[in-house]
Scaffold this motif. Structure first.
Motif, mmCIF file in Angstrom:
data_model
loop_
_atom_site.group_PDB
_atom_site.id
_atom_site.type_symbol
_atom_site.label_atom_id
_atom_site.label_comp_id
_atom_site.label_asym_id
_atom_site.label_seq_id
_atom_site.Cartn_x
_atom_site.Cartn_y
_atom_site.Cartn_z
ATOM 1 N N GLY B 56 0.812 -1.222 0.000
ATOM 2 C CA GLY B 56 0.000 0.000 0.000
ATOM 3 C C GLY B 56 0.833 1.255 0.000
ATOM 4 N N ALA B 59 4.959 3.385 -3.755
ATOM 5 C CA ALA B 59 5.671 4.578 -4.245
ATOM 6 C C ALA B 59 6.751 4.994 -3.241
ATOM 7 C CB ALA B 59 4.688 5.717 -4.495
ATOM 8 N N GLU B 60 6.405 4.994 -1.966
ATOM 9 C CA GLU B 60 7.377 5.369 -0.931
ATOM 10 C C GLU B 60 8.536 4.371 -0.897
ATOM 11 O OE1 GLU B 60 5.675 5.663 2.959
ATOM 12 O OE2 GLU B 60 7.583 6.209 3.904
ATOM 13 N N GLN B 63 10.779 4.976 -3.867
ATOM 14 C CA GLN B 63 11.549 6.213 -3.659
ATOM 15 C C GLN B 63 12.749 5.942 -2.746
ATOM 16 O OE1 GLN B 63 11.315 9.191 -4.967
ATOM 17 N NE2 GLN B 63 9.203 9.921 -5.120
ATOM 18 N N LEU B 64 12.509 5.203 -1.676
ATOM 19 C CA LEU B 64 13.608 4.904 -0.739
ATOM 20 C C LEU B 64 14.666 4.024 -1.388
ATOM 21 C CD1 LEU B 64 11.526 4.417 2.528
ATOM 22 C CD2 LEU B 64 13.147 6.268 2.042
#
Lengths: 270, 80
Positions: B56, B59-60, B63-64
């Motif tokens: 869920g 995207a985060e 990015q990490l």
């Protein structure tokens, strides 16, 4: 719907762009000082730039009914030149009481170097000594997470700073939470290529709520779209969000944040 | 909007993006030379793996994955 673009580099844009922004409902912009695409060689280069930001741009914007505000600093890229940076920081107070100046910005980090951090801290000192608000640039791509954490470390380690008077810009999915959780304002920058899209910005509003959140176009001399905020507005509408929620992000929030600055004399459009 | 409505709205866009990624990986494969222990190519594979997760916050996570590491000792390392 009226909107406010809180981070747009209009010195890089044509007068036609002001006209287009006005037609799309933009009633005000705030323009942080930034990198010109080349390193300036002297403090007088910055003095001329600040003159442009505080004199010419407001008059150019006013022709289209747009209120123009600005922020002053030496940006992170040129902060590698520590000697020049200190000369610029010493000169900035000449302009701080001009109409439309909102504070110190966009300061921040670029490659997260020692010199950049040194000059960032000296900008913080200037902002505290002159009681100015602060607008912060966070790095892009692989440097963003590290740089944002370093910036938050410096900000939260300074007990003089009122976090409600600081806007941390260019947040994305991996940096928005620590910025908001620490009590700062956060700006999402919409860009065609390297930053956030209107769709992802709408996702972040849905996930984090509208509190302390702004959206901007950055519109600069690179590939960028000065009308990106209306793109966000349209995306929110297409998802069925209430007009009041959209208005809060694109109009009410910027005004609430900027109202803390003595240089903000916003005239509500009739 | 409910899940079905969101999927309906996004399907063609996502389909196009998946095809772009597939074509790009084919392009790399078709090109001459080798990619011995290529960090960027490995990162892409790992990122694509995240797409199949059910967290869920894909995207985060991606990015990490593409981020440089943060050290909370940076100030002492910089002697600041």
């Amino acid at each position: 719907m009226y909107y406010f673009d809180p981070h747009i580099h209009m010195v890089s844009r044509t007068t036609d762009d002001y006209e287009t922004l006005s037609k799309m409902g933009c009633v005000a912009v705030s323009e942080p000082a930034f990198w010109a695409g080349y390193d300036r060689g002297s403090v007088d280069g910055f003095r001329d730039y600040f003159e442009q930001l505080t004199s010419f741009e407001p008059s150019r914007a006013a022709q289209y009914g747009i209120q123009h505000y600005t922020w002053l600093c030496i940006n992170a890229k040129e902060a590698e030149n520590v000697e020049l940076s200190r000369e610029v920081i010493a000169m900035i107070p000449e302009f701080l009481n001009r109409p439309g100046v909102l504070g110190i910005g966009e300061i921040g980090l670029n490659k997260n170097t020692r010199n950049e951090a040194t000059i960032f801290l000296e900008h913080l000192d200037l902002a505290m000594e002159t009681n100015e608000q602060i607008l912060i640039h966070t790095p892009h791509l692989e440097d963003k997470h590290q740089g944002t954490r370093m910036i938050l470390d410096m900000l939260t380690g300074d007990q003089r700073i009122n976090r409600n008077r600081v806007l941390v810009d260019h947040v994305e999915e991996h940096t928005i939470r620590p910025v908001l959780d620490a009590g700062f304002w956060a700006g999402m920058t919409l860009y065609p290529v390297s930053k956030c899209t209107p769709e992802r910005a709408a996702d972040m509003v849905e996930m984090h709520g509208p509190d302390h959140l702004l959206v901007n176009s950055a519109g600069d001399w690179g590939p960028s779209k000065p009308t990106a905020v209306p793109d966000f507005l349209l995306e929110m509408r297409r998802r069925g969000h209430a007009e009041s929620l959209i208005r809060r992000v694109v109009y009410d929030n910027p005004i609430e944040f900027f109202s803390q600055s003595r240089g903000f004399n916003f005239q509500v459009p009739e | 909007m409910n899940k079905q409505e969101v999927l309906q709205r996004e399907f063609l866009l996502v389909r196009a993006k998946v095809l772009e990624i597939a074509a790009c990986l084919d392009r790399i494969d078709r090109a001459e030379g080798d990619l011995p222990q290529n960090h960027q190519r490995e990162l892409l594979s790992e990122a694509i793996g995240h797409l199949l997760g059910k967290t869920g916050n894909r995207a985060e996570q991606i990015q990490l994955l593409f981020s440089r590491e943060y050290s909370d000792q940076w100030r002492s390392e910089f002697q600041l």
